[in-house]
Scaffold this motif. Sequence first.
Motif, PDB file in Angstrom:
ATOM      1  N   VAL A 196       0.829  -1.210   0.000  1.00  0.00           N
ATOM      2  CA  VAL A 196       0.000   0.000   0.000  1.00  0.00           C
ATOM      3  C   VAL A 196       0.863   1.260   0.000  1.00  0.00           C
ATOM      4  O   VAL A 196       2.044   1.230   0.362  1.00  0.00           O
ATOM      5  N   LYS A 197       0.251   2.366  -0.386  1.00  0.00           N
ATOM      6  CA  LYS A 197       0.944   3.655  -0.350  1.00  0.00           C
ATOM      7  C   LYS A 197       1.138   4.138   1.083  1.00  0.00           C
ATOM      8  O   LYS A 197       2.142   4.765   1.405  1.00  0.00           O
ATOM      9  N   ASN A 198       0.149   3.871   1.936  1.00  0.00           N
ATOM     10  CA  ASN A 198       0.215   4.349   3.324  1.00  0.00           C
ATOM     11  C   ASN A 198       0.096   3.162   4.267  1.00  0.00           C
ATOM     12  O   ASN A 198      -0.999   2.752   4.646  1.00  0.00           O
ATOM     13  N   ALA A 199       1.252   2.607   4.637  1.00  0.00           N
ATOM     14  CA  ALA A 199       1.264   1.435   5.507  1.00  0.00           C
ATOM     15  C   ALA A 199       0.696   1.763   6.890  1.00  0.00           C
ATOM     16  O   ALA A 199       0.026   0.928   7.504  1.00  0.00           O
ATOM     17  N   GLY A 200       0.948   2.967   7.366  1.00  0.00           N
ATOM     18  CA  GLY A 200       0.483   3.350   8.697  1.00  0.00           C
ATOM     19  C   GLY A 200      -1.022   3.250   8.837  1.00  0.00           C
ATOM     20  O   GLY A 200      -1.532   2.787   9.869  1.00  0.00           O
ATOM     21  N   LYS A 201      -1.736   3.670   7.808  1.00  0.00           N
ATOM     22  CA  LYS A 201      -3.201   3.625   7.880  1.00  0.00           C
ATOM     23  C   LYS A 201      -3.715   2.193   7.912  1.00  0.00           C
ATOM     24  O   LYS A 201      -4.637   1.859   8.664  1.00  0.00           O
ATOM     25  N   LEU A 202      -3.121   1.328   7.086  1.00  0.00           N
ATOM     26  CA  LEU A 202      -3.556  -0.074   7.087  1.00  0.00           C
ATOM     27  C   LEU A 202      -3.238  -0.741   8.418  1.00  0.00           C
ATOM     28  O   LEU A 202      -4.076  -1.457   8.985  1.00  0.00           O
ATOM     29  N   VAL A 203      -2.037  -0.510   8.928  1.00  0.00           N
ATOM     30  CA  VAL A 203      -1.647  -1.104  10.212  1.00  0.00           C
ATOM     31  C   VAL A 203      -2.561  -0.611  11.333  1.00  0.00           C
ATOM     32  O   VAL A 203      -2.976  -1.390  12.204  1.00  0.00           O
ATOM     33  N   LYS A 204      -2.912   0.651  11.295  1.00  0.00           N
ATOM     34  CA  LYS A 204      -3.806   1.208  12.307  1.00  0.00           C
ATOM     35  C   LYS A 204      -5.174   0.528  12.261  1.00  0.00           C
ATOM     36  O   LYS A 204      -5.759   0.194  13.302  1.00  0.00           O
ATOM     37  N   THR A 205      -5.690   0.304  11.050  1.00  0.00           N
ATOM     38  CA  THR A 205      -6.975  -0.383  10.906  1.00  0.00           C
ATOM     39  C   THR A 205      -6.897  -1.795  11.470  1.00  0.00           C
ATOM     40  O   THR A 205      -7.775  -2.230  12.225  1.00  0.00           O
ATOM     41  N   LEU A 206      -5.841  -2.524  11.122  1.00  0.00           N
ATOM     42  CA  LEU A 206      -5.715  -3.916  11.563  1.00  0.00           C
ATOM     43  C   LEU A 206      -5.516  -4.030  13.077  1.00  0.00           C
ATOM     44  O   LEU A 206      -6.070  -4.919  13.720  1.00  0.00           O
ATOM     45  N   GLU A 236      -6.071  -1.448  15.570  1.00  0.00           N
ATOM     46  CA  GLU A 236      -7.025  -0.748  16.433  1.00  0.00           C
ATOM     47  C   GLU A 236      -8.448  -1.277  16.303  1.00  0.00           C
ATOM     48  O   GLU A 236      -9.214  -1.246  17.279  1.00  0.00           O
ATOM     49  N   ILE A 237      -8.835  -1.741  15.128  1.00  0.00           N
ATOM     50  CA  ILE A 237     -10.195  -2.278  14.960  1.00  0.00           C
ATOM     51  C   ILE A 237     -10.220  -3.777  15.224  1.00  0.00           C
ATOM     52  O   ILE A 237     -11.055  -4.276  15.973  1.00  0.00           O
ATOM     53  N   PHE A 238      -9.275  -4.499  14.622  1.00  0.00           N
ATOM     54  CA  PHE A 238      -9.361  -5.961  14.612  1.00  0.00           C
ATOM     55  C   PHE A 238      -8.411  -6.657  15.583  1.00  0.00           C
ATOM     56  O   PHE A 238      -8.395  -7.886  15.644  1.00  0.00           O
ATOM     57  N   GLY A 239      -7.621  -5.878  16.306  1.00  0.00           N
ATOM     58  CA  GLY A 239      -6.808  -6.471  17.348  1.00  0.00           C
ATOM     59  C   GLY A 239      -5.567  -7.205  16.886  1.00  0.00           C
ATOM     60  O   GLY A 239      -4.982  -7.992  17.640  1.00  0.00           O
ATOM     61  N   PHE A 240      -5.127  -6.970  15.650  1.00  0.00           N
ATOM     62  CA  PHE A 240      -3.870  -7.567  15.199  1.00  0.00           C
ATOM     63  C   PHE A 240      -2.723  -7.028  16.055  1.00  0.00           C
ATOM     64  O   PHE A 240      -2.774  -5.898  16.544  1.00  0.00           O
ATOM     65  N   VAL A 288     -16.541  -1.503  12.232  1.00  0.00           N
ATOM     66  CA  VAL A 288     -16.146  -0.918  10.946  1.00  0.00           C
ATOM     67  C   VAL A 288     -16.884   0.406  10.716  1.00  0.00           C
ATOM     68  O   VAL A 288     -16.285   1.419  10.319  1.00  0.00           O
ATOM     69  N   LYS A 289     -18.167   0.408  10.993  1.00  0.00           N
ATOM     70  CA  LYS A 289     -18.969   1.622  10.784  1.00  0.00           C
ATOM     71  C   LYS A 289     -18.555   2.732  11.749  1.00  0.00           C
ATOM     72  O   LYS A 289     -18.491   3.910  11.361  1.00  0.00           O
ATOM     73  N   GLN A 290     -18.259   2.368  13.002  1.00  0.00           N
ATOM     74  CA  GLN A 290     -17.867   3.376  13.995  1.00  0.00           C
ATOM     75  C   GLN A 290     -16.567   4.074  13.606  1.00  0.00           C
ATOM     76  O   GLN A 290     -16.357   5.237  13.963  1.00  0.00           O
ATOM     77  N   ARG A 291     -15.694   3.364  12.878  1.00  0.00           N
ATOM     78  CA  ARG A 291     -14.427   3.957  12.445  1.00  0.00           C
ATOM     79  C   ARG A 291     -14.557   4.747  11.146  1.00  0.00           C
ATOM     80  O   ARG A 291     -13.565   5.210  10.592  1.00  0.00           O
ATOM     81  N   GLY A 292     -15.779   4.882  10.648  1.00  0.00           N
ATOM     82  CA  GLY A 292     -16.011   5.733   9.485  1.00  0.00           C
ATOM     83  C   GLY A 292     -15.902   5.033   8.141  1.00  0.00           C
ATOM     84  O   GLY A 292     -15.976   5.682   7.093  1.00  0.00           O
ATOM     85  N   PHE A 293     -15.744   3.704   8.144  1.00  0.00           N
ATOM     86  CA  PHE A 293     -15.696   2.969   6.884  1.00  0.00           C
ATOM     87  C   PHE A 293     -17.104   2.577   6.457  1.00  0.00           C
ATOM     88  O   PHE A 293     -17.975   2.331   7.296  1.00  0.00           O
ATOM     89  N   HIS A 294     -17.302   2.501   5.160  1.00  0.00           N
ATOM     90  CA  HIS A 294     -18.592   2.025   4.657  1.00  0.00           C
ATOM     91  C   HIS A 294     -18.608   0.506   4.687  1.00  0.00           C
ATOM     92  O   HIS A 294     -17.715  -0.151   4.151  1.00  0.00           O
ATOM     93  N   SER A 295     -19.600  -0.074   5.332  1.00  0.00           N
ATOM     94  CA  SER A 295     -19.752  -1.522   5.385  1.00  0.00           C
ATOM     95  C   SER A 295     -20.898  -1.952   4.482  1.00  0.00           C
ATOM     96  O   SER A 295     -21.908  -1.251   4.360  1.00  0.00           O
ATOM     97  N   SER A 296     -20.731  -3.105   3.873  1.00  0.00           N
ATOM     98  CA  SER A 296     -21.814  -3.666   3.064  1.00  0.00           C
ATOM     99  C   SER A 296     -22.990  -4.078   3.933  1.00  0.00           C
ATOM    100  O   SER A 296     -24.095  -4.303   3.443  1.00  0.00           O
ATOM    101  N   GLY A 297     -22.735  -4.171   5.262  1.00  0.00           N
ATOM    102  CA  GLY A 297     -23.699  -4.820   6.127  1.00  0.00           C
ATOM    103  C   GLY A 297     -23.570  -6.325   5.964  1.00  0.00           C
ATOM    104  O   GLY A 297     -22.847  -6.820   5.095  1.00  0.00           O
ATOM    105  N   VAL A 298     -24.253  -7.072   6.799  1.00  0.00           N
ATOM    106  CA  VAL A 298     -24.142  -8.533   6.756  1.00  0.00           C
ATOM    107  C   VAL A 298     -24.853  -9.076   5.522  1.00  0.00           C
ATOM    108  O   VAL A 298     -26.005  -8.744   5.245  1.00  0.00           O
ATOM    109  N   VAL A 299     -24.133  -9.900   4.768  1.00  0.00           N
ATOM    110  CA  VAL A 299     -24.649 -10.519   3.548  1.00  0.00           C
ATOM    111  C   VAL A 299     -24.649 -12.034   3.761  1.00  0.00           C
ATOM    112  O   VAL A 299     -23.638 -12.613   4.161  1.00  0.00           O
ATOM    113  N   ASP A 300     -25.785 -12.678   3.484  1.00  0.00           N
ATOM    114  CA  ASP A 300     -25.885 -14.126   3.645  1.00  0.00           C
ATOM    115  C   ASP A 300     -25.425 -14.809   2.359  1.00  0.00           C
ATOM    116  O   ASP A 300     -26.101 -14.747   1.334  1.00  0.00           O
TER     117      ASP A 300
END
Length: 313
Positions: free
Chosen positions: A165-175, A177-181, A241-253
């Motif tokens: 990615v162009k901005n590694a910091g943003k991806l690492v922050k997402t992984l 802070e949101i997902f606990g990596f 995901v939504k609380q962090r300002g990302f657009h989510s598809s919502g749950v899809v079956d």
Amino acid sequence: MATILGHHHISMISKNAKKNDEFYRETLGLRRVKKSVNQDDPSMYHLFFGDLVGSPGTGLTFFEIPMVGRTHRGTNAITLIGLFVPSVDSLVYWKNRFEELNVKHNEISRYAGREALAFEDPEGLRMILLNSDGEEVPNFWTTWDNSNVPIEHQILGMGTIEITVKNAGKLVKTLTEIFGFVVRERNEEQILLQSIEGQGFGEILVKELDGPSEKPGRGSIHHLALRAKDDEELAYWDEQVKQRGFHSSGVVDRFYFKSLYFRESNGILFEIATDGPGFTVDADVKTLGEKLDLPPFLEERRQEIENRLEPLD
């Protein structure tokens, strides 16, 4: 507390389902666990390959797009798929096999701290076999007795997934802070993260690269799916995901599992998918992947769908 349990599957683009099917079954010895269609566009195949039952963490899936062009490599893309094999002897086996079958490959080297063998499929998809060397992998990953690859050398499942990615910091922050990596290793060139500390089956290697973004085509990676235990945890991740300002598809079956999709700041598409109910929900283990399986909402269109697909077998 919800936890990302590792990788669930990874999805790619293929120009020719028949040739794709042949490579992953005959050359890599994986089981085709589901022959289905893209649920959003049933005119194209969606093929799933993996272990005996396509267990979460073993799935390589492909959308067939006959009109697709070549991939123009670049940044802001998932750029390499790591696959675990049992031993260094397995790497030697695969190197010899690739030479015999004219598969493009490198010499045995090291990658993400492991002995490794990089190779490409016929459409240029970049993969690398990793010596698991006794590392813990999910106990439900199950070898397939009918594979043409000996059990002691079979591909086990997904390991390190490389994202550039162009901005590694943003991806690492997402992984993190949101997902606990957790960050396992960091240097000027790359950051290695794990969804569960010490476990390679949920590992992501982030590289930073400026320049034009990749233009996807045949042999490119569409998205990476991460594991959620169940519907309750999937709903939790949807809210995060939504609380962090990302657009989510919502749950899809998706019938075989439930999912949500979102793009992080660099444009990388992630899916979060539940473990169940799995690919045996509409098929017997013995005959898994042999016939065209459709989710219930497409069943009434079976004849129309089958008429538009070129037979694979």
